[in-house]
Write an enzyme that holds these catalytic residues in place. Structure first.
Site, PDB file in Angstrom:
ATOM      1  N   HIS A  10     -12.835   1.930  -0.341  1.00 23.88           N
ATOM      2  CA  HIS A  10     -13.454   1.244   0.674  1.00 23.88           C
ATOM      3  C   HIS A  10     -14.244  -0.330   0.170  1.00 23.88           C
ATOM      4  CE1 HIS A  10     -13.152   4.093   4.404  1.00 23.88           C
ATOM      5  NE2 HIS A  10     -12.813   3.666   3.513  1.00 23.88           N
ATOM      6  N   GLU A  62      -7.846  -5.941   4.720  1.00 23.57           N
ATOM      7  CA  GLU A  62      -8.052  -5.454   3.444  1.00 23.57           C
ATOM      8  C   GLU A  62      -6.802  -6.223   2.754  1.00 23.57           C
ATOM      9  OE1 GLU A  62      -8.924  -1.679   4.715  1.00 23.57           O
ATOM     10  OE2 GLU A  62      -9.682  -0.974   2.223  1.00 23.57           O
ATOM     11  N   ARG A 100      -2.680  -2.148  -3.466  1.00 28.39           N
ATOM     12  CA  ARG A 100      -3.708  -1.571  -3.353  1.00 28.39           C
ATOM     13  C   ARG A 100      -3.194  -0.088  -4.844  1.00 28.39           C
ATOM     14  NH1 ARG A 100      -6.258   1.039   2.283  1.00 28.39           N
ATOM     15  NH2 ARG A 100      -7.757   1.273   1.094  1.00 28.39           N
ATOM     16  N   ASN A 116       0.947  -0.467  -0.271  1.00 28.24           N
ATOM     17  CA  ASN A 116       0.251  -0.200   0.058  1.00 28.24           C
ATOM     18  C   ASN A 116       0.575   1.437  -0.203  1.00 28.24           C
ATOM     19  OD1 ASN A 116      -1.399   2.033   0.392  1.00 28.24           O
ATOM     20  ND2 ASN A 116      -2.689   1.349   2.753  1.00 28.24           N
ATOM     21  N   ARG A 128     -13.504  14.645   7.497  1.00 27.94           N
ATOM     22  CA  ARG A 128     -13.427  14.975   6.427  1.00 27.94           C
ATOM     23  C   ARG A 128     -15.246  15.221   6.451  1.00 27.94           C
ATOM     24  NH1 ARG A 128     -12.027   9.862   3.652  1.00 27.94           N
ATOM     25  NH2 ARG A 128     -10.180  10.268   2.602  1.00 27.94           N
TER      26      ARG A 128
END
Ligand code: ADP
Length: 397
Positions: free
Chosen positions: A180, A384, A91, A7, A241
């Site tokens: 996601h 993940e 990723r 990642n 956010r």
């Protein structure tokens, strides 16, 4: 077969090496501050002491070289040679409309990831750097791109379109992509296995609640809607956010404060959500502690998050004409019983009935709904990295 999961960020590389024979993590770690003074590799072999290396790493290639040296090192390494790393799974944030599944990386795939840089300006360039660095330091090892957007590509146009002039879609590629996806795919499949029901028979809402949060509607194993949009800014309030707001607010703030569009964009992405509401923290553990101490703004932040999640669950149940299963995952979803309790409170009209004692359990995958709850409510640990490794294995074996 060992798979290296990468990642890559603009100045970081997080990694895991997973032995796919038993899906065990044989090493994990990260490189920080690539291209910045103070570069550092922290490598944790499956067993044994972590190894820390602080040395200049001017770019991702240098970082990967140190990472591979650590993996094959006599003392703290986990494989004899690079031949024992059989594939790399990357990723990748944005696969646009092109990728509805993971792919083996070739020149055309790299070009597409590059083309989607305007849609993922922070992540796609970094993801590409990670891919190119791996190609350089381990030529010939198959590399796979696993996109955050891919799972959501099954959404119908009525869910992914915005009601803007149609040219915004055709010319600018503005639509809901969702993020996601690797997590939503993983937990929606895992919950079906866990309940012993085929995924094709389930209407599921998956709530990935972490620093970034998104909620998806998954009907028969396929994503039919998701809360994040063109970018990860849309949806429920998150750590920093804002989530959904009236778009006119942006111009209003600019006119009233003289802030530039970049400053307002930064405000919405980095200074809003839990952080903006509380004024002190983006971390739900701290927000919870503050609310328990009587901090009203922290309590408001929790109330707003819970309310927003409820509205998505209700909306998606209506969109799917039913709900069999509600999944909580990621940092908040897996660990914070009080958020789950409040989300599930007063949802009996929808067939959601929580078992308060089961909800207090911690660790692993577990059902938290009452035995007579029509909707099964389940906590599923997301993974993940494992999901990326599995998809990589499927493509290269
Ligand atoms: P990210 O989106 O960065 O992967 P996580 O899924 O790790 O985020 O979630 C981070 C959020 O989960 C934070 O708000 C944090 O307060 C909350 N959280 C609650 N309990 C835990 C825990 N035991 N470990 C990690 N995060 C937790």
């Amino acid at each position: 077969m060992n798979i290296l999961v990468i990642n890559a960020g603009s100045s970081s590389i997080k990694y895991q090496v997973i032995n796919m024979d038993d899906e065990s993590v044989i090493a994990k770690g990260q490189i920080e501050r690539i291209g910045i003074p103070g570069s550092k590799l922290t490598h944790k072999p499956g067993s044994g002491e972590p190894f820390v290396l602080e040395t200049d790493m001017p770019d991702h290639v240098a970082g990967m070289q140190h990472l591979l040296a650590a993996l094959t090192d006599e003392k703290h390494g986990v494989v004899k040679s690079l031949d024992d790393i059989h594939a790399v799974g990357h990723r990748v944030l944005h696969g646009g409309s092109k990728f509805s599944a993971s792919v083996v990386i070739d020149d055309a795939v790299k070009q597409a990831i590059e083309e989607y840089i305007p849609l993922g300006p922070l992540h796609n360039p970094a993801n590409l750097m990670g891919i190119k660095a791996c190609e350089k330091v381990m030529p010939g090892t198959p590399q796979v791109a696993v996109f955050d957007t891919a799972f959501h590509q099954t959404m119908p146009p009525k869910a992914f379109m915005y009601a803007l002039p149609y040219e915004c879609y055709t010319d600018l590629k503005i639509r809901r992509y969702g993020f996601h996806g690797t997590s939503h795919r993983y937990v929606s499949k895992r919950v079906a296995d866990f309940l012993g029901v085929p995924a094709s028979a389930l209407k599921t809402v998956t709530c990935h609640l972490g620093n970034g949060s998104s909620i998806s509607a998954v009907d028969g194993g396929k994503c039919v809607d998701t809360s994040m949009g063109l970018t990860p800014l849309e949806g429920v309030p998150m750590g920093t956010r804002s989530g959904n707001l009236d778009p006119a607010i942006i111009q209003f703030i600019m006119q009233r404060t003289g802030k530039s569009i970049d400053e307002v964009n930064n405000m919405l992405n980095k200074e809003s959500g839990l952080l903006g509401l509380t004024g002190v923290t983006s971390d739900m553990r701290d927000v919870t502690a503050a609310a328990n101490d009587g901090n009203e703004r922290a309590q408001l932040a929790i109330d707003m998050l819970v309310y927003a999640i409820k509205k998505y669950i209700g909306g998606y149940a209506a969109a799917m004409n039913g709900l069999d299963c509600l999944v909580f995952t990621a940092g908040i979803g897996e660990n914070m019983a009080h958020i789950r309790r409040r989300v599930c409170a007063d949802m009996d009209f929808l067939g959601i009935k929580l078992d308060e004692a089961k909800n207090e359990h911690r660790g692993g995958d577990f059902v938290i709904s009452a035995d007579d709850s029509k909707v099964k409510v389940v906590v599923i640990e997301t993974n993940e990295e494992l999901a990326i490794a599995r998809e990589t294995l499927d493509l290269v074996k």
